[in-house]
Design a protein around this motif. Structure first.
Motif, PDB file in Angstrom:
ATOM      1  N   LYS A  48     -32.084  53.137  44.882  1.00 17.80           N
ATOM      2  CA  LYS A  48     -30.629  53.203  44.762  1.00 17.80           C
ATOM      3  C   LYS A  48     -30.084  52.621  43.461  1.00 17.80           C
ATOM      4  CE  LYS A  48     -29.858  53.176  49.763  1.00 17.80           C
ATOM      5  NZ  LYS A  48     -29.165  52.506  50.900  1.00 17.80           N
ATOM      6  N   ALA A  49     -30.955  52.290  42.535  1.00 17.57           N
ATOM      7  CA  ALA A  49     -30.499  51.755  41.252  1.00 17.57           C
ATOM      8  C   ALA A  49     -30.076  52.910  40.352  1.00 17.57           C
ATOM      9  CB  ALA A  49     -31.597  50.936  40.597  1.00 17.57           C
ATOM     10  N   SER A  50     -28.791  52.978  40.044  1.00 14.61           N
ATOM     11  CA  SER A  50     -28.278  54.040  39.177  1.00 14.61           C
ATOM     12  C   SER A  50     -28.818  53.840  37.762  1.00 14.61           C
ATOM     13  CB  SER A  50     -26.748  54.010  39.160  1.00 14.61           C
ATOM     14  OG  SER A  50     -26.241  55.001  38.307  1.00 14.61           O
ATOM     15  N   ILE A  51     -29.470  54.871  37.229  1.00 15.01           N
ATOM     16  CA  ILE A  51     -30.138  54.761  35.932  1.00 15.01           C
ATOM     17  C   ILE A  51     -29.337  55.498  34.869  1.00 15.01           C
ATOM     18  CG2 ILE A  51     -32.231  55.304  34.640  1.00 15.01           C
ATOM     19  CD1 ILE A  51     -33.779  55.079  37.257  1.00 15.01           C
ATOM     20  N   PHE A  52     -29.034  54.800  33.772  1.00 12.93           N
ATOM     21  CA  PHE A  52     -28.330  55.401  32.649  1.00 12.93           C
ATOM     22  C   PHE A  52     -29.286  55.877  31.565  1.00 12.93           C
ATOM     23  CE2 PHE A  52     -23.848  53.333  33.004  1.00 12.93           C
ATOM     24  CZ  PHE A  52     -23.572  54.206  34.052  1.00 12.93           C
ATOM     25  N   GLY A  97     -29.087  45.373  35.755  1.00 14.23           N
ATOM     26  CA  GLY A  97     -30.094  44.798  34.897  1.00 14.23           C
ATOM     27  C   GLY A  97     -30.981  45.825  34.216  1.00 14.23           C
ATOM     28  N   VAL A  98     -31.926  45.299  33.454  1.00 16.34           N
ATOM     29  CA  VAL A  98     -32.949  46.104  32.794  1.00 16.34           C
ATOM     30  C   VAL A  98     -34.237  45.959  33.590  1.00 16.34           C
ATOM     31  CG1 VAL A  98     -34.309  46.426  30.697  1.00 16.34           C
ATOM     32  CG2 VAL A  98     -31.894  45.800  30.531  1.00 16.34           C
ATOM     33  N   LEU A  99     -34.825  47.076  33.987  1.00 18.06           N
ATOM     34  CA  LEU A  99     -36.069  47.054  34.739  1.00 18.06           C
ATOM     35  C   LEU A  99     -37.235  47.289  33.784  1.00 18.06           C
ATOM     36  CD1 LEU A  99     -35.012  49.237  37.814  1.00 18.06           C
ATOM     37  CD2 LEU A  99     -34.649  46.795  37.417  1.00 18.06           C
ATOM     38  N   GLU A 100     -38.248  46.471  33.908  1.00 21.04           N
ATOM     39  CA  GLU A 100     -39.443  46.563  33.075  1.00 21.04           C
ATOM     40  C   GLU A 100     -40.597  47.018  33.963  1.00 21.04           C
ATOM     41  OE1 GLU A 100     -42.141  43.501  30.333  1.00 21.04           O
ATOM     42  OE2 GLU A 100     -40.674  42.763  31.778  1.00 21.04           O
ATOM     43  N   VAL A 101     -41.102  48.242  33.722  1.00 20.10           N
ATOM     44  CA  VAL A 101     -42.089  48.852  34.603  1.00 20.10           C
ATOM     45  C   VAL A 101     -43.387  49.076  33.840  1.00 20.10           C
ATOM     46  CG1 VAL A 101     -42.613  50.811  36.108  1.00 20.10           C
ATOM     47  CG2 VAL A 101     -40.245  50.016  35.872  1.00 20.10           C
ATOM     48  N   HIS A 111     -40.215  44.093  36.807  1.00 19.79           N
ATOM     49  CA  HIS A 111     -39.507  42.874  36.433  1.00 19.79           C
ATOM     50  C   HIS A 111     -38.076  43.242  36.079  1.00 19.79           C
ATOM     51  CE1 HIS A 111     -38.852  38.840  34.891  1.00 19.79           C
ATOM     52  NE2 HIS A 111     -38.361  39.362  33.790  1.00 19.79           N
ATOM     53  N   THR A 112     -37.116  42.457  36.551  1.00 18.05           N
ATOM     54  CA  THR A 112     -35.711  42.717  36.271  1.00 18.05           C
ATOM     55  C   THR A 112     -35.170  41.660  35.320  1.00 18.05           C
ATOM     56  OG1 THR A 112     -35.372  43.672  38.471  1.00 18.05           O
ATOM     57  CG2 THR A 112     -33.405  43.005  37.253  1.00 18.05           C
ATOM     58  N   VAL A 113     -34.528  42.134  34.250  1.00 13.62           N
ATOM     59  CA  VAL A 113     -33.831  41.258  33.321  1.00 13.62           C
ATOM     60  C   VAL A 113     -32.346  41.386  33.620  1.00 13.62           C
ATOM     61  CG1 VAL A 113     -33.397  40.697  30.907  1.00 13.62           C
ATOM     62  CG2 VAL A 113     -35.609  41.645  31.607  1.00 13.62           C
ATOM     63  N   LYS A 114     -31.723  40.300  33.984  1.00 18.71           N
ATOM     64  CA  LYS A 114     -30.353  40.337  34.475  1.00 18.71           C
ATOM     65  C   LYS A 114     -29.341  40.591  33.359  1.00 18.71           C
ATOM     66  CE  LYS A 114     -26.914  39.785  37.363  1.00 18.71           C
ATOM     67  NZ  LYS A 114     -26.561  40.874  38.292  1.00 18.71           N
ATOM     68  N   THR A 115     -28.490  41.564  33.549  1.00 22.27           N
ATOM     69  CA  THR A 115     -27.290  41.756  32.744  1.00 22.27           C
ATOM     70  C   THR A 115     -26.277  42.488  33.610  1.00 22.27           C
ATOM     71  OG1 THR A 115     -26.289  42.831  30.817  1.00 22.27           O
ATOM     72  CG2 THR A 115     -28.244  43.864  31.712  1.00 22.27           C
ATOM     73  N   ASP A 116     -25.032  42.058  33.557  1.00 21.72           N
ATOM     74  CA  ASP A 116     -23.986  42.656  34.388  1.00 21.72           C
ATOM     75  C   ASP A 116     -23.386  43.899  33.746  1.00 21.72           C
ATOM     76  OD1 ASP A 116     -24.245  40.664  36.313  1.00 21.72           O
ATOM     77  OD2 ASP A 116     -22.842  39.339  35.266  1.00 21.72           O
ATOM     78  N   TYR A 117     -23.845  44.236  32.551  1.00 22.14           N
ATOM     79  CA  TYR A 117     -23.232  45.333  31.814  1.00 22.14           C
ATOM     80  C   TYR A 117     -24.082  46.595  31.918  1.00 22.14           C
ATOM     81  CZ  TYR A 117     -20.323  41.670  29.916  1.00 22.14           C
ATOM     82  OH  TYR A 117     -19.447  40.622  29.788  1.00 22.14           O
ATOM     83  N   PRO A 118     -23.444  47.759  32.014  1.00 19.46           N
ATOM     84  CA  PRO A 118     -24.203  49.012  32.034  1.00 19.46           C
ATOM     85  C   PRO A 118     -25.014  49.169  30.755  1.00 19.46           C
ATOM     86  CG  PRO A 118     -21.919  49.384  32.692  1.00 19.46           C
ATOM     87  CD  PRO A 118     -21.991  47.979  32.180  1.00 19.46           C
ATOM     88  N   VAL A 119     -26.281  49.518  30.900  1.00 18.12           N
ATOM     89  CA  VAL A 119     -27.181  49.672  29.761  1.00 18.12           C
ATOM     90  C   VAL A 119     -27.189  51.136  29.339  1.00 18.12           C
ATOM     91  CG1 VAL A 119     -29.558  49.443  28.962  1.00 18.12           C
ATOM     92  CG2 VAL A 119     -28.587  47.722  30.501  1.00 18.12           C
ATOM     93  N   ARG A 120     -26.933  51.377  28.048  1.00 19.81           N
ATOM     94  CA  ARG A 120     -26.787  52.753  27.574  1.00 19.81           C
ATOM     95  C   ARG A 120     -27.940  53.227  26.696  1.00 19.81           C
ATOM     96  NH1 ARG A 120     -21.653  54.882  28.341  1.00 19.81           N
ATOM     97  NH2 ARG A 120     -20.840  53.966  30.239  1.00 19.81           N
TER      98      ARG A 120
END
Length: 322
Positions: free
Chosen positions: A210-214, A232-236, A244-253
């Motif tokens: 359910k993580a919306s991906i930009f 956040g930013v997901l590191e796969v 691993h999730t790197v927390k950020t509250d802002y949409p990543v573009r």
């Protein structure tokens, strides 16, 4: 362009809603360019679109203003003569300086960029027809991927190689090529891996459904970086299930990799772009290191633990050069 040359060109300029800013790392200073807007630039998203040619020319399309290129001699943007329509939605440039422009009406126009007497010139080749109106284009490793909301058409050197059906109720957010695969992410969540050789596709099980991906990006260490809508930013890793999730509250573009292995992350926020580099805030995008990092606050910039760059609230880094 070599990988190093391309990265230096890419990270040298930042496209925002309020113009194009040139960033100098050593001084952390931005130089703004408004490209014919008389310091009153358009405020819509993606009003400024950037691309880079094989000869390191920076090309910029400005909404309602037209096409420009950066003249190193004048250290400024100069209009690039063209016969483009007024409603360009996006464009990409491949390694042969073929330029593909997508219009707001779903037309895909093929141009060739050449250089004469140190001046870029644009010549029309043809319109690329599709059965349905085109909503998006992507370029990765010189593969041109055309999205008409029903299928993705994959071509190389103007030869159609594959047609990939888009799952129902899914909206494509990003397509990148990695080895023999295409990775396709969706706004609604999820990412599939499509094999260009045997046409088989599988979902990536490591990602939360359910993580919306930009946006997605694979750097030099074969790590898949996934930019989400405020989650956040997901590191796969390719051969590891946990992410691993790197927390950020802002949409990543968008993402871009530096020579030292750091990943620059372009985010969108109401106040600007926060940045973390090994515990330090800087005046660029959120910056991560693929070699290990800690998300912590340290010496603040300008005495403020949360320093934001004024008027820099949308970062577009052109990573589509193959």
């Amino acid at each position: 362009l070599s990988r190093r040359q391309r990265q230096m060109c890419i990270r040298d300029r930042v496209s925002t809603d309020y113009g194009v800013n040139r960033w100098k790392r050593s001084t952390q200073q931005f130089t703004p360019y408004y490209l014919g807007t008389q310091n009153n630039p358009p405020k819509q998203e993606k009003s400024f679109l950037l691309g880079i040619t094989s000869g390191k020319y920076i090309i910029c399309y400005v909404k309602e203003q037209g096409l420009f290129y950066f003249d190193d001699r004048k250290q400024d943007f100069v209009p690039l003569k063209n016969n483009l329509p007024d409603d360009i939605k996006n464009f990409v440039i491949d390694s042969k300086d073929q330029v593909f422009f997508l219009t707001g009406h779903g037309q895909l126009l093929h141009y060739q960029l050449s250089v004469h007497s140190s001046n870029p010139e644009l010549s029309f080749k043809k319109e690329i027809k599709q059965p349905a109106s085109i909503s998006g284009i992507y370029l990765s490793q010189d593969y041109l991927i055309i999205n008409d909301d029903r299928a993705l058409t994959v071509s190389l050197d103007n030869r159609i190689l594959n047609s990939i059906d888009i799952p129902e109720n899914k909206t494509v957010s990003q397509v990148i090529c990695h080895k023999e695969y295409l990775l396709i992410s969706f706004i609604e969540g999820g990412c599939i891996r499509y094999n260009l050789e045997d046409n088989a596709s599988t979902e990536l099980p490591q990602l939360p459904a359910k993580a919306s991906i930009f946006t997605i990006y694979i750097g030099s260490q074969n790590i898949l970086w996934v930019g989400t809508d405020g989650q956040g930013v997901l590191e796969v890793y390719e051969h590891s299930s946990p992410f691993h999730t790197v927390k950020t509250d802002y949409p990543v573009r968008c993402f871009c990799e530096e020579d030292n292995g750091n990943i620059l992350v372009g985010t969108k926020g109401e106040l600007g772009i926060p940045s973390v580099t090994k515990g330090f805030y800087t005046e660029f995008g959120l910056q991560l290191s693929a070699k290990g990092y800690k998300m912590q606050y340290a010496t603040p910039v300008n005495g403020d633990e949360r320093h934001y760059t004024e008027n820099l609230n949308y970062l577009v880094v052109p990573i589509h050069i193959g």
